[in-house]
Design an enzyme around this catalytic site. Structure first.
Site, short mmCIF file in Angstrom:
data_model
loop_
_atom_site.label_atom_id
_atom_site.label_comp_id
_atom_site.label_asym_id
_atom_site.label_seq_id
_atom_site.Cartn_x
_atom_site.Cartn_y
_atom_site.Cartn_z
CG HIS A 285 39.96 45.26 45.44
ND1 HIS A 285 40.34 44.26 45.84
CD2 HIS A 285 41.83 45.59 45.19
CE1 HIS A 285 41.62 43.48 45.53
NE2 HIS A 285 42.38 44.77 45.22
CD GLU B 247 44.94 46.89 44.82
OE1 GLU B 247 45.51 45.99 46.27
OE2 GLU B 247 45.20 46.38 43.93
CG HIS C 107 42.80 45.67 39.94
ND1 HIS C 107 41.96 46.27 40.43
CD2 HIS C 107 43.98 45.42 40.85
CE1 HIS C 107 42.21 46.01 42.03
NE2 HIS C 107 43.06 44.70 42.25
NE ARG D 190 38.75 34.85 42.36
CZ ARG D 190 38.44 33.86 43.29
NH1 ARG D 190 37.26 32.79 42.77
NH2 ARG D 190 39.28 33.54 44.47
#
Length: 348
Positions: free
Chosen positions: A101, A119, A177, A197
Site C-alpha cells: 500500500h 494498518e 505482505h 498487487r
C-alpha cells in the site's frame, strides 16, 4: 450520545470463505465472503448506524450533524470530510495476493486524493502451521525484486512467517505482505482502499482471467532495504480487573487489547472517539444513558461525548483511537516505564 452500532458491509472475495458465520454467527450473504467492513466511511462502502436515534443515518451524515459530540475536541478538521479509520475483519480461506500500500503523499498524488494505508493486524484465529508474507528480505533491492517478478521467482525474495491466534503485526505503508489461507484477522487501518498487487500466485479471477497487477506502482512505494518487521509485543499494563496491552501507536491510530476479567472503567472526556471490537467472550457496557452487550465479532464506536462508561464481564477486545504520540510517551514515562519497555509499542 450513546455507543453506535453499525450494519456490517460484506465483501465477496475470491479468497474468502464462511468463517465469519462459523466463528461469530454473522448473517452472511451467499458466496465467499472475505471482508466484513465493521466501521467504514469510504466511497467503496459506507457504514449505516443500526441503533438509537441516529439509526438509518450513514456515519458521515451523523458526524456532520453531531460534530464534536462524535469526533471530539481533539479531532482534526480533515476528519469531518473523511473519517480517518477503516475497521475490518478478514477471512482468508485462500491466499490473498502479494501486495503493498502507498503512503499519504503517493496516494494523494496518484489515487485522486486517497489516503495512504498503514494498518495493523490481530490474528483472531489461524489453522495449524498458518503462514503469511511479512516483508521483503533486506538484501533485496528494487532491481532484483523487479527481475524476480519477471522470472517467476518472487517467492524466494519474500519473508514468510508462521502465525497463530493472538499474534499482532504492524504493517506500515510500503511493506510487502500477503495473508495466506486459514487465517481470520481483525484489521485496523487508515481509511483507504488502495492496494497494489505484485503477485497473485498464478490464480485466475472470478471472470476466469488473471487478476490485474500493479507492478510499476508497487515498485514506486515498496520500502526496499528496510529492517525486517517483527511481531508486536506491546506494553502490558496490569490493573485490578483487567490487563491493558498497548500494541501500536502511530500517527494514524493507537491500538491496544483489553483483557477484562471483572470490569474496566474509562471516560471519553469529550476528547476523542474510541472503537471497541470484541474478540473473545462478552461484556455488558454501561453508560449514563443505558447499557448494551458487546460480544465477540461485534464492533462499537464510542462517541467523544459519551462520558464515563464501564465494561463488566470476561472478554478480550481491541480498543482503537487517535491521540498525540508525544503526550502518550510522556504519560508512560511518568508512570515509570523505561524507554526499552516503551519501544515494545510499534510505531511510537
Amino acid at each position: 450520545m450513546y455507543p453506535l452500532k453499525f450494519e456490517p458491509i460484506y465483501k465477496e472475495k475470491i479468497w474468502g470463505g464462511r468463517a465469519l458465520e462459523e466463528k461469530f454467527s454473522k448473517q452472511l450473504p451467499k458466496g465467499t465472503i472475505g471482508e466484513s467492513w465493521e466501521i467504514a466511511a469510504h466511497e467503496n462502502g459506507t457504514s449505516v448506524i443500526s441503533n438509537g436515534k441516529l439509526a438509518g443515518k450513514s456515519l458521515m451524515v451523523a458526524i456532520r450533524e453531531e460534530r464534536e459530540k462524535i469526533l471530539g475536541a481533539e479531532a482534526k478538521e480533515d476528519y469531518y470530510e473523511k473519517f480517518p479509520l477503516l475497521i475490518k475483519i478478514l477471512d482468508a480461506n485462500d491466499k490473498l495476493s502479494v501486495q503493498v500500500h502507498p503512503d499519504d503523499e503517493y496516494a494523494f498524488e496518484h489515487e485522486n486524493g486517497e489516503l495512504g494505508k498503514t494498518e495493523m493486524w490481530y490474528v483472531i484465529d489461524a489453522q495449524e502451521d498458518a503462514k503469511l508474507v511479512y516483508g521483503v528480505k533486506p538484501e533485496v533491492d528494487k532491481d532484483e525484486f523487479a527481475a524476480s517478478i519477471k522470472e517467476g521467482r518472487l517467492e524466494e525474495n519474500l519473508i514468510e512467517i508462521n502465525v497463530e491466534a493472538g499474534d499482532v503485526l504492524y504493517m506500515p505503508s510500503g511493506t510487502v505482505h500477503a495473508i495466506e489461507e486459514g487465517i481470520l484477522i481483525a484489521e485496523i487501518q487508515q481509511n483507504s482502499d488502495t492496494t497494489y498487487r505484485v503477485y497473485d500466485w498464478n490464480r485466475m479471477g472470478q471472470d476466469g482471467k488473471p487478476r490485474d497487477l500493479h507492478i510499476e506502482s508497487a515498485l514506486d512505494v515498496i520500502e526496499f532495504g528496510a529492517q525486517a518487521e517483527e511481531k508486536v509485543v506491546g506494553l502490558e499494563i496490569k490493573e485490578d480487573g483487567y490487563t491493558r496491552t498497548i500494541l501500536v501507536a502511530c500517527p494514524y491510530f493507537t491500538t491496544e487489547t483489553l483483557e477484562i476479567s471483572e470490569k474496566y472503567s474509562a471516560d471519553t472526556n469529550n476528547e476523542r472517539f474510541y472503537v471497541l471490537m470484541g474478540l473473545e467472550g462478552k461484556a455488558k457496557l454501561s453508560y449514563e444513558g443505558g447499557e448494551l452487550e458487546l460480544k465477540a465479532g461485534e464492533t462499537l464506536l464510542l462517541p467523544a461525548a459519551l462520558g464515563e462508561y464501564e465494561l463488566v464481564g470476561e472478554c478480550k477486545l481491541i480498543k482503537s483511537y487517535i491521540r498525540d504520540l508525544a503526550e502518550l510517551k510522556k504519560e508512560l514515562e511518568e508512570l515509570g516505564y523505561s524507554q526499552e519497555e516503551i519501544k515494545q509499542i510499534k510505531g511510537l
